[in-house]
Structure formats: structure tokens, C-alpha cells
Scaffold this motif. Structure first.
Motif, PDB file in Angstrom:
ATOM      1  N   TYR A   1      -7.089   8.728  -0.655  1.00  0.00           N
ATOM      2  CA  TYR A   1      -7.218   7.276  -0.548  1.00  0.00           C
ATOM      3  C   TYR A   1      -8.682   6.956  -0.283  1.00  0.00           C
TER       4      TYR A   1
ATOM      5  N   ASN B   1     -13.886   2.545   8.532  1.00  0.00           N
ATOM      6  CA  ASN B   1     -15.315   2.489   8.235  1.00  0.00           C
ATOM      7  C   ASN B   1     -15.771   1.049   8.042  1.00  0.00           C
TER       8      ASN B   1
ATOM      9  N   LEU C   1     -15.499   6.008   2.739  1.00  0.00           N
ATOM     10  CA  LEU C   1     -14.516   6.927   3.328  1.00  0.00           C
ATOM     11  C   LEU C   1     -13.542   7.378   2.257  1.00  0.00           C
ATOM     12  N   LYS C   2     -13.445   8.696   2.118  1.00  0.00           N
ATOM     13  CA  LYS C   2     -12.483   9.304   1.198  1.00  0.00           C
ATOM     14  C   LYS C   2     -11.592  10.210   2.038  1.00  0.00           C
ATOM     15  N   ARG C   3     -10.324   9.816   2.196  1.00  0.00           N
ATOM     16  CA  ARG C   3      -9.447  10.505   3.130  1.00  0.00           C
ATOM     17  C   ARG C   3      -8.119  10.896   2.481  1.00  0.00           C
TER      18      ARG C   3
ATOM     19  N   SER D   1     -17.105   0.830   1.107  1.00  0.00           N
ATOM     20  CA  SER D   1     -17.877   0.157   2.147  1.00  0.00           C
ATOM     21  C   SER D   1     -17.698  -1.346   2.020  1.00  0.00           C
TER      22      SER D   1
ATOM     23  N   CYS E   1      -8.619   2.265   7.153  1.00  0.00           N
ATOM     24  CA  CYS E   1     -10.023   2.199   6.723  1.00  0.00           C
ATOM     25  C   CYS E   1     -10.886   1.779   7.910  1.00  0.00           C
TER      26      CYS E   1
ATOM     27  N   TRP F   1     -14.947   7.949  12.338  1.00  0.00           N
ATOM     28  CA  TRP F   1     -14.250   8.077  11.053  1.00  0.00           C
ATOM     29  C   TRP F   1     -14.798   9.212  10.197  1.00  0.00           C
TER      30      TRP F   1
ATOM     31  N   CYS G   1     -11.621   4.323   0.785  1.00  0.00           N
ATOM     32  CA  CYS G   1     -11.955   3.085   1.491  1.00  0.00           C
ATOM     33  C   CYS G   1     -13.415   2.766   1.205  1.00  0.00           C
TER      34      CYS G   1
ATOM     35  N   LYS H   1       0.828  -1.209   0.000  1.00  0.00           N
ATOM     36  CA  LYS H   1       0.000   0.000   0.000  1.00  0.00           C
ATOM     37  C   LYS H   1       0.858   1.252   0.000  1.00  0.00           C
TER      38      LYS H   1
END
Length: 332
Positions: A145, A125, A130-132, A149, A123, A177, A147, A64
Motif C-alpha cells: 500500500y 507520514n 511511505l510504501k508499506r 506525500s 498513512c 513511520w 501513501c 479501502k
């Protein structure tokens, strides 16, 4: 020596390259290079360092290779402490070998923190999107990045709520989160009237309630007809839905209040329970009549007495006047 370095660094995880993205670590490793007693040792350590950086970058492409600022700070703080201790200690062995050990220690320190981050922090969630923002350990630049569901949907189920008529209900759809989301997402609350779970609801059945930055909504002074299905949707500025949860709200009506007839107090008994301090109407009438009669009798008596006194006074004054008349004639 380079073969030994390769054997020690061949298993370095992708994100180990993240240590070189930290400026303080780079400066400390530079101090580590300059701490060698001879020029040849410094050149050798520089080759070891450069080869380690290359190995980090190559390995990062296979993993990653991302990290967040909090995890990088924790790893940097611990590794910085170890480097400072190494630089402030006198060494009697091979400087190059000790330099390899310090680079390997950095790998182990970051592995420890990174394992926690990948398992719990990258991640977090369990549902929703999740968009981080994270750091790319290969380029030392931040990137987005995503993530997805785990369930493939943004719907995160139901949270039943019960309340009484006239009471209060708190709807809160916040999860930790949510703080990691990019941009400025907002919480969209809507609701559909009716007994929850009795019929299938369509999107058109929901009416907008409020759009707010706060994750919770408080419903005060609830009415029985305000029960229904409430929904919270966390959305981005472009309409992207990151998270959704439903609150089936049941409002219990207040119990009926029966009105009891007012029973008047019993009347006071007459007889043994008679009390002079509580005169009745029958007792007041003769008392008033007696007082009135006595007042009239006293008035009449007083009038008679005054009349008799006036008569006696007139009778006493008449002889006196006659005597005075005779005396007057004799003198003449």
C-alpha cells in the motif's frame, strides 16, 4: 430472518471482512454455528454466516478494505473474548437472532479499531513517501500500500542545529513511520560547506558523508569551517527517495583568550620587615668570611699548641738519657 440479517449487515464497512481472515475467529464462528440446539438452527446460522461473508466482501470493494496486523490482532482479541463469553453462557431466546447480534458486535468492534487505524495508522507520514505492507480484507492476502506525500514532495523541510567550536552536534532524521517501510532503506548523509542560507545550493554542491542503517550521526570536535548545510536522505535499495530533511549547522567560534603578562612578586623590604629566617646575599658574605677566619685561626692555634707539646716532651726525655749513660759507665 435473512431480511433481518441484510438490514443489520448492509452498513458493514469494507474492512469488516478482515475478521474472516483470522483463523481463530473463523473457528469461533464455526463453534457458534454448532452451538445451536437443533439441526435446523445450525443450518439457519450457517446461512446467516455465509450471507454475512458475502456482504462483507461486496462492501469491501467500495472502501479501502485494508488493515495491518496490529489492528487485526486488537480487534480479534476483543471479539474473541465476546464470542467465548457468548459460547459459555446459557441462552433462552432465539439462537439465530443471538447469532446475528454476535456478527453485528464483531462489526462494531472492528469499526472502533479500524477508525483509529485509518485516521492515525494507515498513512502516518505527514511528509515523504511511505510504501508499506497491509492485508487486503477481500482476498485475505498481504499487498503493498502506497501513501504518497501530502505535499507531493519527499523534502520535509529544515531542522536548524547550533553548536560551539570543539563541541558536538547530533543530526537525527528518524520518524516513527520509517519502521513501516518495506525493504531495508538506508540513511544517506551529505553536506555542503559554507554559512547556511547565504547562497542557493545545487545537488552538485553536496558531498557524500556517510551511508548507514542508523538514523542519527554524531559530529564530534567541531571546527569552525565545518559549519554548513547537512542533509539526510532515506533511500531504498533501488534509489527511491522516501524522505529528506536538511540540517543547517552553525558553529560558533570560541571567544578569544587574552594573555595577561606575568607580574613578578615584589622584593623583600630591608629594615623593619627584616627576618633572620630569610638571610640575604649581603648578610651571607661576612658570615662566610668570619667562619673561614675562625677556622684558619683555630688551625693555626692547634698547630702551635701541638708544637709546644712536642718540644716539652723532647726536653723531658734528654735528662733521662744522660742519667742512663752514667749508670752504664759505673757498672763497667
Amino acid at each position: 430472518m435473512l431480511l433481518m440479517l441484510v438490514s443489520l449487515l448492509c452498513c458493514v464497512p469494507a474492512a469488516t471482512a478482515c475478521l474472516q481472515c483470522d483463523r481463530k475467529i473463523k473457528l469461533l464462528i464455526e463453534d457458534l454455528t454448532l452451538s445451536a440446539p437443533t439441526i435446523n438452527d445450525q443450518i439457519e446460522i450457517k446461512k446467516i454466516r455465509d450471507h454475512a461473508y458475502v456482504t462483507y466482501r461486496e462492501t469491501s470493494r467500495q472502501r479501502k478494505g485494508v488493515i495491518d496486523t496490529t489492528t487485526l490482532y486488537r480487534a480479534r482479541t476483543e471479539y474473541q473474548s465476546e464470542l467465548n463469553r457468548f459460547l459459555n453462557t446459557e441462552h433462552t431466546g432465539s439462537v439465530t437472532f443471538e447469532a446475528i447480534q454476535m456478527l453485528a458486535m464483531g462489526r462494531k468492534i472492528l469499526e472502533k479499531h479500524l477508525d483509529i487505524f485509518i485516521r492515525d495508522g494507515l498513512c502516518p507520514n505527514k511528509c515523504g513517501l511511505l510504501k508499506r505492507r497491509v492485508m487486503d480484507c477481500s482476498s485475505c492476502r498481504y499487498k503493498i500500500y502506497i501513501c504518497p506525500s501530502p505535499s507531493g514532495q519527499q523534502d520535509c523541510g529544515e531542522l536548524p542545529v547550533q553548536a560551539e567550536e570543539g563541541g558536538q552536534a547530533v543530526l537525527n532524521c528518524f520518524l516513527p513511520w520509517h519502521r513501516l517501510l518495506l525493504g531495508a532503506p538506508e540513511y544517506h548523509y551529505s553536506w555542503a560547506r559554507g554559512v547556511p542560507g547565504t547562497e542557493k545550493l545545487n545537488e552538485s554542491d553536496f558531498k557524500a558523508l556517510v551511508v548507514t542503517d542508523d538514523s542519527s550521526v554524531v559530529l564530534n570536535q567541531l571546527l569552525a569551517d565545518e559549519q554548513g548545510t547537512y542533509r539526510c536522505s532515506l533511500q531504498g535499495q533501488d534509489g527511491t527517495v522516501f524522505y529528506r530533511v536538511t540540517f543547517p549547522l552553525a558553529v560558533a567560534p570560541l571567544p578569544d583568550q587574552t594573555h595577561r603578562p606575568v607580574v613578578p612578586p615584589p622584593s623583600l623590604p630591608r629594615g623593619d620587615d627584616y627576618s633572620p629566617s630569610r638571610p640575604t646575599a649581603d648578610l651571607l658574605v661576612p658570615v662566610v668570611a668570619l667562619v673561614t677566619a675562625l677556622s684558619l685561626a683555630a688551625s693555626v692555634g692547634l698547630t702551635v699548641v701541638l708544637g709546644m707539646m712536642m718540644s716539652q716532651r723532647r726536653a723531658a726525655e734528654q735528662p733521662r738519657r744522660r742519667t742512663e749513660g752514667r749508670n752504664t759507665h759505673s757498672t763497667v
